[in-house]
Motif scaffolding. Structure first.
Motif, mmCIF file in Angstrom:
data_model
loop_
_atom_site.group_PDB
_atom_site.id
_atom_site.type_symbol
_atom_site.label_atom_id
_atom_site.label_comp_id
_atom_site.label_asym_id
_atom_site.label_seq_id
_atom_site.Cartn_x
_atom_site.Cartn_y
_atom_site.Cartn_z
ATOM 1 N N PRO A 169 0.810 -1.227 0.000
ATOM 2 C CA PRO A 169 0.000 0.000 0.000
ATOM 3 C C PRO A 169 0.839 1.271 0.000
ATOM 4 C CG PRO A 169 -0.967 -1.612 1.481
ATOM 5 C CD PRO A 169 0.344 -2.195 1.022
ATOM 6 N N ALA A 170 2.006 1.244 0.669
ATOM 7 C CA ALA A 170 2.865 2.427 0.716
ATOM 8 C C ALA A 170 3.391 2.818 -0.656
ATOM 9 C CB ALA A 170 4.040 2.176 1.667
ATOM 10 N N ALA A 171 3.418 1.885 -1.593
ATOM 11 C CA ALA A 171 3.871 2.176 -2.960
ATOM 12 C C ALA A 171 2.743 2.677 -3.853
ATOM 13 C CB ALA A 171 4.505 0.928 -3.582
ATOM 14 N N SER A 172 1.516 2.692 -3.345
ATOM 15 C CA SER A 172 0.340 3.211 -4.066
ATOM 16 C C SER A 172 0.115 2.542 -5.421
ATOM 17 C CB SER A 172 0.457 4.728 -4.254
ATOM 18 O OG SER A 172 0.591 5.387 -3.020
ATOM 19 N N PRO A 173 -0.023 1.204 -5.455
ATOM 20 C CA PRO A 173 -0.267 0.554 -6.744
ATOM 21 C C PRO A 173 -1.563 0.995 -7.409
ATOM 22 C CG PRO A 173 -0.612 -0.991 -4.936
ATOM 23 C CD PRO A 173 0.017 0.233 -4.346
ATOM 24 N N GLY A 174 -2.546 1.404 -6.624
ATOM 25 C CA GLY A 174 -3.799 1.867 -7.203
ATOM 26 C C GLY A 174 -3.640 3.138 -8.011
ATOM 27 N N ASP A 175 -2.669 3.978 -7.624
ATOM 28 C CA ASP A 175 -2.439 5.216 -8.376
ATOM 29 C C ASP A 175 -1.918 4.906 -9.774
ATOM 30 O OD1 ASP A 175 -3.246 6.574 -6.154
ATOM 31 O OD2 ASP A 175 -1.265 7.329 -5.598
ATOM 32 N N LEU A 176 -0.936 4.000 -9.856
ATOM 33 C CA LEU A 176 -0.412 3.638 -11.173
ATOM 34 C C LEU A 176 -1.489 2.939 -11.996
ATOM 35 C CD1 LEU A 176 1.792 3.418 -13.263
ATOM 36 C CD2 LEU A 176 2.661 1.381 -12.094
ATOM 37 N N ALA A 177 -2.288 2.079 -11.362
ATOM 38 C CA ALA A 177 -3.373 1.414 -12.088
ATOM 39 C C ALA A 177 -4.356 2.438 -12.641
ATOM 40 C CB ALA A 177 -4.077 0.416 -11.183
ATOM 41 N N GLY A 178 -4.633 3.480 -11.861
ATOM 42 C CA GLY A 178 -5.532 4.526 -12.334
ATOM 43 C C GLY A 178 -4.970 5.274 -13.526
ATOM 44 N N ARG A 179 -3.668 5.587 -13.478
ATOM 45 C CA ARG A 179 -3.036 6.257 -14.619
ATOM 46 C C ARG A 179 -3.081 5.374 -15.864
ATOM 47 N NH1 ARG A 179 1.232 7.193 -10.640
ATOM 48 N NH2 ARG A 179 1.135 9.335 -9.847
ATOM 49 N N LEU A 180 -2.801 4.088 -15.656
ATOM 50 C CA LEU A 180 -2.822 3.162 -16.789
ATOM 51 C C LEU A 180 -4.226 3.031 -17.367
ATOM 52 C CD1 LEU A 180 -0.501 0.210 -15.718
ATOM 53 C CD2 LEU A 180 -0.229 1.689 -17.716
ATOM 54 N N ALA A 181 -5.223 2.974 -16.507
ATOM 55 C CA ALA A 181 -6.602 2.844 -16.990
ATOM 56 C C ALA A 181 -6.967 4.016 -17.890
ATOM 57 C CB ALA A 181 -7.564 2.748 -15.802
ATOM 58 N N GLU A 182 -6.613 5.231 -17.465
ATOM 59 C CA GLU A 182 -6.924 6.413 -18.272
ATOM 60 C C GLU A 182 -6.164 6.388 -19.585
ATOM 61 O OE1 GLU A 182 -8.657 9.929 -19.463
ATOM 62 O OE2 GLU A 182 -9.191 8.543 -17.844
ATOM 63 N N ALA A 183 -4.883 6.016 -19.543
ATOM 64 C CA ALA A 183 -4.084 5.981 -20.771
ATOM 65 C C ALA A 183 -4.609 4.941 -21.752
ATOM 66 C CB ALA A 183 -2.620 5.700 -20.428
ATOM 67 N N LEU A 184 -5.051 3.812 -21.252
ATOM 68 C CA LEU A 184 -5.577 2.768 -22.131
ATOM 69 C C LEU A 184 -6.920 3.168 -22.728
ATOM 70 C CD1 LEU A 184 -4.560 -0.339 -20.026
ATOM 71 C CD2 LEU A 184 -3.796 0.143 -22.352
ATOM 72 N N ARG A 185 -7.751 3.833 -21.940
ATOM 73 C CA ARG A 185 -9.041 4.295 -22.476
ATOM 74 C C ARG A 185 -8.825 5.314 -23.579
ATOM 75 N NH1 ARG A 185 -10.726 4.366 -16.570
ATOM 76 N NH2 ARG A 185 -11.856 2.403 -16.284
ATOM 77 N N LEU A 186 -7.814 6.170 -23.427
ATOM 78 C CA LEU A 186 -7.508 7.133 -24.482
ATOM 79 C C LEU A 186 -7.048 6.438 -25.752
ATOM 80 C CD1 LEU A 186 -5.713 9.947 -22.432
ATOM 81 C CD2 LEU A 186 -7.991 10.035 -23.484
ATOM 82 N N ARG A 187 -6.520 5.219 -25.616
ATOM 83 C CA ARG A 187 -6.116 4.418 -26.776
ATOM 84 C C ARG A 187 -7.257 3.554 -27.297
ATOM 85 N NH1 ARG A 187 -1.485 5.463 -24.038
ATOM 86 N NH2 ARG A 187 0.495 5.462 -25.205
ATOM 87 N N GLY A 188 -8.446 3.734 -26.755
ATOM 88 C CA GLY A 188 -9.609 3.005 -27.237
ATOM 89 C C GLY A 188 -9.799 1.632 -26.628
ATOM 90 N N ARG A 189 -9.086 1.336 -25.524
ATOM 91 C CA ARG A 189 -9.203 0.033 -24.889
ATOM 92 C C ARG A 189 -10.161 0.100 -23.701
ATOM 93 N NH1 ARG A 189 -7.812 -4.326 -27.783
ATOM 94 N NH2 ARG A 189 -6.183 -3.668 -29.237
ATOM 95 N N PRO A 190 -11.205 -0.734 -23.663
ATOM 96 C CA PRO A 190 -12.024 -0.810 -22.454
ATOM 97 C C PRO A 190 -11.207 -1.408 -21.312
ATOM 98 C CG PRO A 190 -12.718 -2.460 -24.061
ATOM 99 C CD PRO A 190 -11.687 -1.617 -24.735
ATOM 100 N N VAL A 191 -11.422 -0.903 -20.117
ATOM 101 C CA VAL A 191 -10.613 -1.287 -18.958
ATOM 102 C C VAL A 191 -11.527 -1.562 -17.774
ATOM 103 C CG1 VAL A 191 -8.839 -0.533 -17.325
ATOM 104 C CG2 VAL A 191 -8.653 0.114 -19.720
ATOM 105 N N HIS A 192 -11.170 -2.583 -17.013
ATOM 106 C CA HIS A 192 -11.778 -2.780 -15.696
ATOM 107 C C HIS A 192 -10.668 -2.753 -14.661
ATOM 108 C CE1 HIS A 192 -14.326 -4.054 -12.441
ATOM 109 N NE2 HIS A 192 -13.529 -5.076 -12.194
#
Length: 213
Positions: A39-62
């Protein structure tokens, strides 16, 4: 392992490009990506950034977090509220993750995944509705202790903290978990199990091992 300095923006862009390229040529209906880290490394933050970047590339994300798949308190706290060995072995409902998240994304699966299962505050089922991830979509599962369980990840990213950084950035009331992460490093060796390693000792200056081949 040689690590190179990178910004979070460039890291996110490189990983999203890699995932999108894998999805385009893999032929599988869905890709399953781990963002593993304490949790101290904040994996959810990187996952959130990746989700947004993938959606901008037209990829649906969960995007899903393991915090929504804790076991009931009667099971995970059987040996007390601050037992690091129980945290390592018993806190997360890995069978539920297999059943509700991974199996629906197997070839021939339905694509209907459960976003979460258990509310740790109320200590009861969330009763969340299933979410349908269209073919070509990407699962981003983030949280601690994700590797070493034979989960069928197509790409695994590990956020690495040195023992000193982990202790420094872990809140006082959560430092009882530190032996669990020491055991994880010793037994699972996430740096070797992951496809991509990101050193996050300085939250503003990450370094990484480069994209997976």
């Amino acid at each position: 392992m040689r690590l190179e300095a990178i910004t979070w923006e460039r890291l996110t862009d490189a990983l999203a490009g890699r995932i999108a390229a894998m999805a385009a040529k893999d032929g599988s209906p869905w890709l399953r990506v781990a963002v593993d880290g304490a949790p101290a490394a904040s994996p959810g933050d990187l996952a959130g950034r990746l989700a947004e970047a993938l959606r901008l590339r037209g990829r649906p994300v969960h995007k899903a977090g393991t915090l929504g798949f804790l076991r009931p308190a009667s099971l995970r706290l059987e040996y007390g509220r601050k037992d690091p060995y129980a945290y390592h072995d018993e806190w997360f409902d890995r069978q539920a993750l297999w059943r509700e998240v991974f199996e629906p994304l197997d070839p021939g699966g339905t694509g209907r995944v459960l976003p979460d299962l258990w509310d740790p505050v109320a200590d009861r089922a969330t009763r969340s509705a299933y979410v349908e991830l269209p073919p070509g979509g990407v699962l981003l599962l983030h949280g601690p202790l994700l590797l070493g369980h034979w989960f069928p990840f197509d790409l695994a990213v590990h956020l690495k903290l040195s023992p000193a950084a982990l202790a420094r950035r872990t809140p006082e009331d959560e430092r009882w978990t530190l032996p669990a992460f020491a055991r994880y490093d010793a037994e699972t060796r996430p740096e070797e199990a992951a496809d991509v390693v990101v050193r996050a000792d300085d939250p503003h200056r990450p370094a990484w091992s480069g994209p997976a081949d």
